[in-house]
Write a protein that holds these residues in place. Structure first.
Motif, PDB file in Angstrom:
ATOM      1  N   ARG A  10       0.830  -1.211   0.000  1.00  0.00           N
ATOM      2  CA  ARG A  10       0.000   0.000   0.000  1.00  0.00           C
ATOM      3  C   ARG A  10       0.860   1.255   0.000  1.00  0.00           C
ATOM      4  O   ARG A  10       0.594   2.210  -0.726  1.00  0.00           O
ATOM      5  N   GLU A  11       1.916   1.255   0.807  1.00  0.00           N
ATOM      6  CA  GLU A  11       2.804   2.416   0.873  1.00  0.00           C
ATOM      7  C   GLU A  11       3.520   2.623  -0.463  1.00  0.00           C
ATOM      8  O   GLU A  11       3.672   3.758  -0.932  1.00  0.00           O
ATOM      9  N   TYR A  12       3.935   1.530  -1.100  1.00  0.00           N
ATOM     10  CA  TYR A  12       4.606   1.624  -2.395  1.00  0.00           C
ATOM     11  C   TYR A  12       3.661   2.206  -3.445  1.00  0.00           C
ATOM     12  O   TYR A  12       4.043   3.091  -4.216  1.00  0.00           O
ATOM     13  N   LYS A  13       2.418   1.722  -3.469  1.00  0.00           N
ATOM     14  CA  LYS A  13       1.447   2.223  -4.443  1.00  0.00           C
ATOM     15  C   LYS A  13       1.116   3.690  -4.176  1.00  0.00           C
ATOM     16  O   LYS A  13       0.935   4.473  -5.114  1.00  0.00           O
ATOM     17  N   ARG A  14       1.061   4.091  -2.905  1.00  0.00           N
ATOM     18  CA  ARG A  14       0.798   5.488  -2.573  1.00  0.00           C
ATOM     19  C   ARG A  14       1.940   6.377  -3.072  1.00  0.00           C
ATOM     20  O   ARG A  14       1.713   7.406  -3.709  1.00  0.00           O
ATOM     21  N   LYS A  15       3.172   5.945  -2.822  1.00  0.00           N
ATOM     22  CA  LYS A  15       4.325   6.720  -3.284  1.00  0.00           C
ATOM     23  C   LYS A  15       4.372   6.762  -4.811  1.00  0.00           C
ATOM     24  O   LYS A  15       4.714   7.792  -5.397  1.00  0.00           O
ATOM     25  N   GLU A  16       4.026   5.633  -5.442  1.00  0.00           N
ATOM     26  CA  GLU A  16       4.011   5.577  -6.906  1.00  0.00           C
ATOM     27  C   GLU A  16       2.987   6.565  -7.478  1.00  0.00           C
ATOM     28  O   GLU A  16       3.264   7.275  -8.442  1.00  0.00           O
ATOM     29  N   SER A  17       1.816   6.631  -6.858  1.00  0.00           N
ATOM     30  CA  SER A  17       0.799   7.568  -7.348  1.00  0.00           C
ATOM     31  C   SER A  17       1.225   9.011  -7.100  1.00  0.00           C
ATOM     32  O   SER A  17       0.953   9.888  -7.921  1.00  0.00           O
ATOM     33  N   LEU A  18       1.901   9.270  -5.979  1.00  0.00           N
ATOM     34  CA  LEU A  18       2.403  10.619  -5.721  1.00  0.00           C
ATOM     35  C   LEU A  18       3.452  11.019  -6.753  1.00  0.00           C
ATOM     36  O   LEU A  18       3.481  12.167  -7.210  1.00  0.00           O
ATOM     37  N   ILE A  19       4.297  10.080  -7.136  1.00  0.00           N
ATOM     38  CA  ILE A  19       5.321  10.364  -8.139  1.00  0.00           C
ATOM     39  C   ILE A  19       4.664  10.665  -9.484  1.00  0.00           C
ATOM     40  O   ILE A  19       5.044  11.611 -10.174  1.00  0.00           O
ATOM     41  N   GLU A  20       3.658   9.870  -9.861  1.00  0.00           N
ATOM     42  CA  GLU A  20       2.950  10.120 -11.118  1.00  0.00           C
ATOM     43  C   GLU A  20       2.262  11.485 -11.096  1.00  0.00           C
ATOM     44  O   GLU A  20       2.286  12.214 -12.083  1.00  0.00           O
TER      45      GLU A  20
END
Length: 96
Positions: free
Chosen positions: A40-50
């Protein structure tokens, strides 16, 4: 008496086996929860980067020009302003 001793051995063996299985199962559940939290944390960071990438593209994209799709910058205050291209554009507009 021999039968009560064997019954007690079976009871305590079942109790110890249940405790060991319970500890193992709790450990596996905790591990799954940790992995899910990491995902979940990885996906959150990934969406923030996008989101940051799209905002950066919007920020660094050249401003819209008044001339439309010709790509010629008509703002004389812009550092990329090309007087010759602007004059050719205006000369072409008046000829039409």
């Amino acid at each position: 008496m021999a039968s009560s001793q064997s019954v007690n051995v079976l009871r305590y063996s079942a109790l110890v086996t249940g405790l060991i299985y319970g500890l193992y199962h709790q450990s596996s559940l905790n591990t799954q929860a940790k992995h899910a939290e990491i995902d979940r944390e990885y996906k959150r960071k990934e969406s923030l980067i996008e989101q940051a990438k799209t905002e950066w593209k919007k920020k660094t994209m050249p401003p819209e020009t008044k001339s439309g799709s010709t790509g010629i910058i008509t703002d004389p205050e812009d550092s990329r302003f090309d007087l010759e291209a602007y004059l050719k554009l205006k000369a072409g507009d008046t000829a039409k």
